[in-house]
Design an enzyme around this catalytic site. Structure first.
Site, PDB file in Angstrom:
ATOM      1  CE  LYS A  20      -1.031  -0.653   4.853  1.00 43.68           C
ATOM      2  NZ  LYS A  20      -0.301   0.420   5.532  1.00 43.68           N
ATOM      3  NE  ARG A  98      -2.857   2.312  13.609  1.00 40.02           N
ATOM      4  CZ  ARG A  98      -2.243   2.543  14.743  1.00 40.02           C
ATOM      5  NH1 ARG A  98      -1.056   2.029  14.976  1.00 40.02           N
ATOM      6  NH2 ARG A  98      -2.812   3.260  15.697  1.00 40.02           N
ATOM      7  NE  ARG A 138       8.201  -4.657   5.182  1.00 40.31           N
ATOM      8  CZ  ARG A 138       7.109  -3.987   5.496  1.00 40.31           C
ATOM      9  NH1 ARG A 138       6.337  -3.494   4.550  1.00 40.31           N
ATOM     10  NH2 ARG A 138       6.772  -3.796   6.752  1.00 40.31           N
ATOM     11  NE  ARG A 170       8.974  -2.296   9.280  1.00 39.18           N
ATOM     12  CZ  ARG A 170       7.816  -1.667   9.091  1.00 39.18           C
ATOM     13  NH1 ARG A 170       7.795  -0.449   8.586  1.00 39.18           N
ATOM     14  NH2 ARG A 170       6.694  -2.258   9.365  1.00 39.18           N
ATOM     15  NE  ARG A 181       4.279  -5.956  11.584  1.00 41.88           N
ATOM     16  CZ  ARG A 181       5.147  -5.801  10.594  1.00 41.88           C
ATOM     17  NH1 ARG A 181       4.916  -4.932   9.633  1.00 41.88           N
ATOM     18  NH2 ARG A 181       6.264  -6.515  10.558  1.00 41.88           N
TER      19      ARG A 181
END
Ligand code: ZN
Length: 222
Positions: A20, A98, A138, A170, A181
């Site tokens: 996104k 969220r 990622r 990350r 999450r």
């Protein structure tokens, strides 16, 4: 000052790894809109050396969710700053809705600033497996915080394509945190999505194909 009919507000939603942020930035570029991402703005907020700035470093560093109160306050401050730009064409909002409270308060904020006339909500759908896959692979720039998606040409990058910084995994892209999450998404964000769906404002897009193909699909719906 009223917004003209052409001014757009696009809210981009989707689970972690749905791309996104990438799509939101492409949309901003395409239409000359401001990209307003919670990640970037909250990271910038960390640099203000006040109580909230210092606490954000701790909370975000641990991978915990930033409370809605801080998120909505920060969005309000960002919208206030954007309001000073008389020629603004609109904005793309990423990461502010969220949970359902935040969706409702974002609507109130957009209404407050007279930005509520042309709001589109785009949802990027991906499977749980794709989410895991993309998130574990990622990378993030150590220097500027840019997230490098695990897709297409980005896979080949050795250094940040913006600032040349070192690319790292990350902190919160580990299996346990990803699972957490995705659970939060299922339990909380789905309620916000249903809120938009009930109002007939939700545009659903398949987030599985390539960045380019997803972007083309989004453009068809706008
Ligand atoms: Zn960088």
């Amino acid at each position: 000052m009223r917004l003209s009919k052409n001014q757009k507000v696009i809210i981009v939603m989707g689970p972690a790894g749905s791309g996104k942020g990438t799509q939101a930035k492409l949309l901003a570029k395409k239409f000359g809109l401001e990209y307003v991402g919670s990640g970037d703005i909250l990271r910038a907020r960390q640099k203000v050396g006040d109580f909230t700035g210092k606490k954000l470093i701790k909370v975000m560093g641990s991978g915990a969710l930033v409370p809605s109160f801080v998120v909505v306050k920060t969005l309000g401050d960002a919208l206030e700053r954007l309001k000073r730009q008389p020629k603004i064409k609109g904005m793309v909002l990423d990461g502010w809705t969220r949970i359902i409270f935040e969706a409702i308060l974002t609507d109130e904020a957009l209404n407050w600033y007279d930005w509520d006339k042309n709001v589109k909500v785009i949802l990027l759908n991906i499977s749980r497996r794709t989410s895991y896959n993309r998130l574990t692979k990622r990378r993030q720039c150590k220097k500027c915080g840019r997230l490098i998606p695990w897709a297409g040409e980005f896979k080949k990058l050795k250094k940040c394509d913006k600032c040349g910084g070192e690319l790292i995994t990350r902190v919160d892209d580990n299996l346990e945190s990803i699972k957490k999450r995705l659970e939060e998404y299922k339990n909380q964000t789905m309620k916000a999505i249903n809120y938009y769906r009930k109002q007939g404002r939700l545009i659903k897009i398949n987030g599985e194909p390539s960045i380019e193909d997803i972007f083309k699909e989004i453009l068809k719906t706008l």
